[in-house]
Structures are given as structure tokens and as C-alpha cells.
Write a protein that holds these residues in place. Structure first.
Motif, mmCIF file in Angstrom:
data_model
loop_
_atom_site.group_PDB
_atom_site.id
_atom_site.type_symbol
_atom_site.label_atom_id
_atom_site.label_comp_id
_atom_site.label_asym_id
_atom_site.label_seq_id
_atom_site.Cartn_x
_atom_site.Cartn_y
_atom_site.Cartn_z
ATOM 1 N N LEU A 310 -9.474 4.684 -2.076
ATOM 2 C CA LEU A 310 -9.037 4.220 -3.383
ATOM 3 C C LEU A 310 -9.099 5.340 -4.416
ATOM 4 O O LEU A 310 -8.182 5.513 -5.219
ATOM 5 C CB LEU A 310 -9.896 3.032 -3.841
ATOM 6 C CG LEU A 310 -9.555 2.444 -5.219
ATOM 7 C CD1 LEU A 310 -8.116 1.940 -5.229
ATOM 8 C CD2 LEU A 310 -10.518 1.324 -5.575
ATOM 9 N N ASP A 311 -10.182 6.152 -4.384
ATOM 10 C CA ASP A 311 -10.299 7.227 -5.371
ATOM 11 C C ASP A 311 -9.202 8.267 -5.182
ATOM 12 O O ASP A 311 -8.676 8.824 -6.154
ATOM 13 C CB ASP A 311 -11.686 7.875 -5.309
ATOM 14 C CG ASP A 311 -12.014 8.449 -3.942
ATOM 15 O OD1 ASP A 311 -11.415 7.985 -2.946
ATOM 16 O OD2 ASP A 311 -12.870 9.355 -3.863
ATOM 17 N N GLU A 312 -8.824 8.527 -3.922
ATOM 18 C CA GLU A 312 -7.728 9.470 -3.668
ATOM 19 C C GLU A 312 -6.407 8.920 -4.197
ATOM 20 O O GLU A 312 -5.608 9.645 -4.793
ATOM 21 C CB GLU A 312 -7.603 9.732 -2.167
ATOM 22 C CG GLU A 312 -8.774 10.496 -1.565
ATOM 23 C CD GLU A 312 -8.667 10.588 -0.051
ATOM 24 O OE1 GLU A 312 -8.013 9.709 0.550
ATOM 25 O OE2 GLU A 312 -9.246 11.520 0.528
ATOM 26 N N ALA A 313 -6.157 7.629 -3.954
ATOM 27 C CA ALA A 313 -4.914 7.014 -4.416
ATOM 28 C C ALA A 313 -4.817 7.059 -5.934
ATOM 29 O O ALA A 313 -3.744 7.324 -6.493
ATOM 30 C CB ALA A 313 -4.831 5.575 -3.912
ATOM 31 N N GLU A 314 -5.941 6.823 -6.605
ATOM 32 C CA GLU A 314 -5.925 6.851 -8.068
ATOM 33 C C GLU A 314 -5.658 8.266 -8.584
ATOM 34 O O GLU A 314 -4.913 8.461 -9.548
ATOM 35 C CB GLU A 314 -7.264 6.330 -8.605
ATOM 36 C CG GLU A 314 -7.456 4.832 -8.372
ATOM 37 C CD GLU A 314 -8.835 4.358 -8.777
ATOM 38 O OE1 GLU A 314 -9.716 5.233 -9.027
ATOM 39 O OE2 GLU A 314 -9.052 3.134 -8.837
ATOM 40 N N ALA A 315 -6.256 9.266 -7.927
ATOM 41 C CA ALA A 315 -6.029 10.657 -8.345
ATOM 42 C C ALA A 315 -4.576 11.057 -8.144
ATOM 43 O O ALA A 315 -3.971 11.733 -8.997
ATOM 44 C CB ALA A 315 -6.953 11.586 -7.563
#
Length: 384
Positions: A310-315
Motif C-alpha cells: 500500500l505504501d508503494e502504491a501511494e508513493a
């Protein structure tokens, strides 16, 4: 003598593979999802193995028939003259794949095919071949549909994506034949400038350099057909030498690469060096968003990261608009292509794709997005 062959390839490249096989001299190419069937003699088989940039394997079709149960598959295997095709002293491995087969266990089907081949050798040669699941001399492949079984002898051995020289121990997200197909889909041709700003271990650049210098992709390896009874070493040696003589070396660097990770650049340079094409490519570490275009116009192609967590997708959702802005500011006149499995990229980049080509990267459904960076009506400003 004309044989029937089947060459699997990444989904989405079938039409390109038909064109390539025709250019190599194949007869009757027939496209199906995931590959192309064709006809030709043994020298053509060797040539496709040596020179195809798109095929994953070249499978020689040796038998085809209906079945209702495992005993029917055993009988089909037992009826074939395997002893005429390879020696009993060759080690063997059986691979089975199926679509909508009613049979419960592919492992059991594999065992029955092995039994059929070994029974045939016992009857004709008095002994059976040994099984080697790691590095067999001969691979037999079976493909089951709901009603039919097709048997193939694999003339490639290791998959043709094993080009024979790439050695840097960095995970490559692209198979070599998919990378070659992507290059063809972009419209890039040798003589044009090519830039991969997120090159990873350099698969796209390596394939482009081999195309530019007309290096056969299989020149650094051996093949399964070299262990078959039909193999003619003298003719193969001449065929291989003629292919090697076509190599052309360029004096002007027209291939450029970059990556934010210096370790990836080191891997790319090691792989280019191993393939003997390091002089054809200029690559260095750096953030793509800080980099100017290496030429006034050219083809940009890359496989950017996509978010798994999720953190990668948001970045990435924040990064895509910045990427679009950079393309507009620094790559006017360029034809830009991105292979992505992330549907958010097309939505967030702030550019209108002129083409979206579906491709399969292994089991991953992807799109090759094309953006023609031309001033005027085809360029739309980013909208939040």
C-alpha cells in the motif's frame, strides 16, 4: 522433409512472431493464443532457435491423438519411434501442461508418458533411458486439451530466453523475448536513439544492442536439437558461422540507459560486457526526473516500478503526475512507452495515451502505454 513445430511466446506478441517466423523462412505459420504453429525442415528449426528474438521454445510435434484416460496417453507415447529420434543413452525429462483436461493428475500423466517411452526403448533397444529432471539431454513435452494429446520433442533445451551470456545476479522483471517484442511494438529500429531511464539489469538495452548489431540471440549457447539423431554438425556449423558474419558494429552510441540505483547500473554494464556490446550503450546512475533527454528526439521505453504494498502504491500515485510533467518539459519530440501492470499509471500520469497494447509479463497482465510527446492538440495539461 517438412516437420510441424510450435513456438510459444509471451501473450500479445503472437502477430509479431508470425512476421518473424515468415522472415526466417517458416511455412504455414498459424497464430493461436500464446504461440505460433509452423512448418519447415531441420535447418529452419535450427535457424529459428538461433535467431528468433520472440519465441520461448521451438517444439517439434511428433504425435497427436484423442484420449479418454491415462492409458490412451500411454498408448500414444508407446506407439512413437523414439529410438529413431534420440539415443537410449540420452537422459530424459517429461513436461505436461493442460487446458480443460478431465484427467485428475498431471503428475500421473507425466508418469504414463515416461512409461510409454521407456517401454518402447525396451522393446527396440533392450534398455530404457534414464530420467534427469535437472539437466536432461532430451525434453519431451505433452499438451492436453479436453479431448486430445499432442506430444512434442523440445528442440531448444533451455528456454530461448536464456541468451547464453547474461550473468549479473540481479532479478530481471522482463524476460528477454518480451523485451525484444516491446522494442518492436514501440516502432524503434536500429539507427534511432533509444533511452531506457529505469533500465534495471539492462534487458531492454541488451536486446536493443543485439538488434542494432544484428547479433543472433542464441549465438552464445547450445540447443536441444544437438542431441537428436537428425542433427548434422557440419551444416549447423556453417549456418552458425554465416549468422555470426552478419554482425555489424556501430561507431556512434545511440542507446542510452539510466537508473536511480547504482547497483542496477553496475549489473547492466556487466551484462552488456558479457554480451560484447558494452561499447554500444551509454548508461549512468541518476534520477530520471532530473535528467534531460539524451537527443532532440528518439524512443523512450521502460518498465517502471509498480506498487505491491500500500505504501508503494501511494508513493507511485504521487510520482506519476511528476513523471508526466517531466516528459512534457524535457522530452518534446520523443515517442515514450511504459510497460505497467498498475492501472493507476494511465489515470495519474496526466497524459493521454495514443495506444494501449495488452501484454502478459509472465502471469502479470500489463499494458504498454504509448505517449507521443508532440506539441499541440495531442498534449493535454495535467488535471487533478
Amino acid at each position: 522433409m517438412s516437420n510441424r513445430y510450435f513456438s510459444p511466446c509471451p501473450r500479445g506478441l503472437e502477430t509479431l512472431l508470425v512476421e518473424e517466423l515468415r522472415a526466417l523462412g517458416a511455412s504455414e505459420p498459424e497464430q493461436v493464443p500464446g504461440g505460433v504453429a509452423f512448418a519447415g525442415d531441420w535447418p529452419l528449426c535450427w535457424k529459428v532457435n538461433l535467431e528468433s528474438r520472440l519465441a520461448t521454445r521451438v517444439l517439434w510435434r511428433v504425435a497427436h491423438g484423442p484420449y479418454r484416460n491415462e492409458d490412451d496417453v500411454l498408448a500414444l507415447a508407446r506407439q512413437q519411434p523414439w529410438e529413431r529420434w534420440f539415443a537410449v543413452d540420452n537422459t530424459l525429462r517429461i513436461h505436461v501442461t493442460a487446458i480443460r483436461s478431465p484427467l485428475k493428475s498431471l503428475n500421473y500423466v507425466t508418469l504414463r508418458i515416461k512409461d510409454g517411452i521407456c517401454d518402447r526403448f525396451r522393446e527396440t533397444r533392450g534398455k530404457r533411458p534414464s530420467i534427469n529432471t535437472e539437466r536432461p539431454d532430451v525434453r519431451v513435452r505433452a499438451f492436453l486439451t479436453a479431448e486430445t494429446c499432442t506430444l512434442y520433442v523440445d528442440t531448444s533445451g533451455e528456454a530461448l530466453t536464456r541468451r547464453g551470456f547474461k550473468h549479473a545476479k540481479v532479478e530481471a522483471p522482463l524476460k528477454e523475448n518480451l523485451a525484444a517484442g516491446i522494442l518492436l511494438l514501440t516502432g524503434w529500429r536500429p539507427g534511432q536513439v533509444l533511452f531506457d531511464p529505469m533500465c534495471g539489469s539492462g534487458t531492454l538495452l541488451l536486446e536493443a544492442a543485439m538488434m542494432a548489431q544484428d547479433i543472433p540471440p542464441g549465438i552464445g549457447r547450445d540447443f536441444g536439437f544437438e542431441r537428436l539423431a537428425s542433427f548434422q554438425p557440419g551444416q549447423w556449423k556453417r549456418q552458425r558461422a554465416m549468422a555470426e558474419q552478419r554482425r555489424r558494429r556501430g561507431t556512434t552510441v545511440q542507446l542510452f540507459g539510466g537508473d536511480i540505483d547504482p547497483r542496477q547500473i553496475a549489473a547492466t554494464q556487466a551484462n552488456l560486457q558479457a554480451a560484447g556490446v558494452a561499447e554500444a550503450v551509454q548508461c549512468d546512475a541518476g534520477d530520471f526526473l532530473d535528467r534531460a533527454a539524451p537527443a532532440p528526439e528518439g524512443v523512450l521505453v521502460c518498465n517502471p516500478p509498480y506498487g505491491v504494498r500500500l505504501d508503494e502504491a501511494e508513493a507511485l500515485a504521487e510520482w506519476y503526475p511528476r513523471l508526466g510533467d517531466h516528459l512534457k518539459q524535457a522530452f518534446s519530440g520523443w515517442n515514450c512507452h511504459f510497460l505497467t501492470a498498475d492501472p493507476q499509471m494511465a489515470k495519474k500520469i496526466g497524459l493521454k495515451a495514443s495506444r494501449r497494447t495488452p501484454l502478459m509479463n509472465g502471469d502479470l497482465e500489463c499494458r504498454l502505454l504509448e505517449y507521443r510527446m508532440i506539441s499541440g492538440s495531442l498534449r493535454k495539461p495535467h488535471q487533478d
